[in-house]
Scaffold this active site. Structure first.
Site, PDB file in Angstrom:
ATOM      1  N   GLY A  46       0.810  -1.215   0.000  1.00 13.46           N
ATOM      2  CA  GLY A  46       0.000   0.000   0.000  1.00 13.46           C
ATOM      3  C   GLY A  46       0.842   1.263   0.000  1.00 13.46           C
ATOM      4  N   CYS A  47       1.904   1.262   0.774  1.00 10.13           N
ATOM      5  CA  CYS A  47       2.769   2.444   0.864  1.00 10.13           C
ATOM      6  C   CYS A  47       3.517   2.673  -0.443  1.00 10.13           C
ATOM      7  CB  CYS A  47       3.744   2.288   2.033  1.00 10.13           C
ATOM      8  SG  CYS A  47       2.874   2.138   3.616  1.00 10.13           S
ATOM      9  N   THR A  48       3.892   1.598  -1.116  1.00  9.80           N
ATOM     10  CA  THR A  48       4.552   1.717  -2.411  1.00  9.80           C
ATOM     11  C   THR A  48       3.580   2.288  -3.439  1.00  9.80           C
ATOM     12  OG1 THR A  48       6.067  -0.099  -1.934  1.00  9.80           O
ATOM     13  CG2 THR A  48       5.705   0.427  -4.250  1.00  9.80           C
TER      14      THR A  48
END
Length: 155
Positions: A46-48
């Protein structure tokens, strides 16, 4: 824990330690606004996805007079690897001591798989050139989020 920041509040006055080992003062005094997005962990799915989306739209944000900075509690070394591996165009700030997360009220109790722990609530803050928080997104769903933030600037 600090009270969560809401639209209309002044942006906390802080110094961010950036991935290139420089520091950045917020709110900026350069006549530009800033998008601050808090995310839990470098190199996670998700952060990527979120970081790549903000990177892809960086030019559009800059044309509107806004800079973009991602913030997590990961180290500078971790941020550098993340930027290089994912070919990110946005700068990342390290908040290893958690002071920035505390100031913005994003260090919260979370629950997953029946366990309770403290972590970063995925959140985004739009700060205008005068240092006022104009918009806040909490418990962000990644898909389409960077686009929604840009759309707010276009409105």
């Amino acid at each position: 824990m600090s009270a969560p920041i809401k639209p209309g509040d002044a942006c906390p006055s802080l110094t961010l330690l950036m991935s290139d080992e420089t520091s950045m003062r917020i709110p900026a005094s350069n006549g530009r606004g800033i998008v601050l997005f808090f995310y839990p962990k470098d190199n996670t799915p998700g952060c990527t996805t979120e970081s790549k989306a903000f990177s892809a739209l960086l030019g559009d944000f800059q044309e509107k007079g806004y800079d973009v900075v991602g913030i997590s509690r990961d180290s500078i070394a971790s941020h550098r690897k993340f930027i290089e591996k994912q070919d990110l165009r946005i700068p990342l700030a390290s908040d290893e001591d958690g002071s920035v997360c505390e100031a913005f009220g994003v260090w919260v109790e979370k629950k997953m798989y029946g366990k309770t722990f403290m972590g970063i609530e995925r959140s985004t803050f739009l700060v205008d050139p005068e240092g006022i928080v104009t918009d806040v997104w909490r418990k962000v769903r990644v898909k389409g989020h960077a686009e929604a933030v840009l759309e707010r600037l276009n409105a």
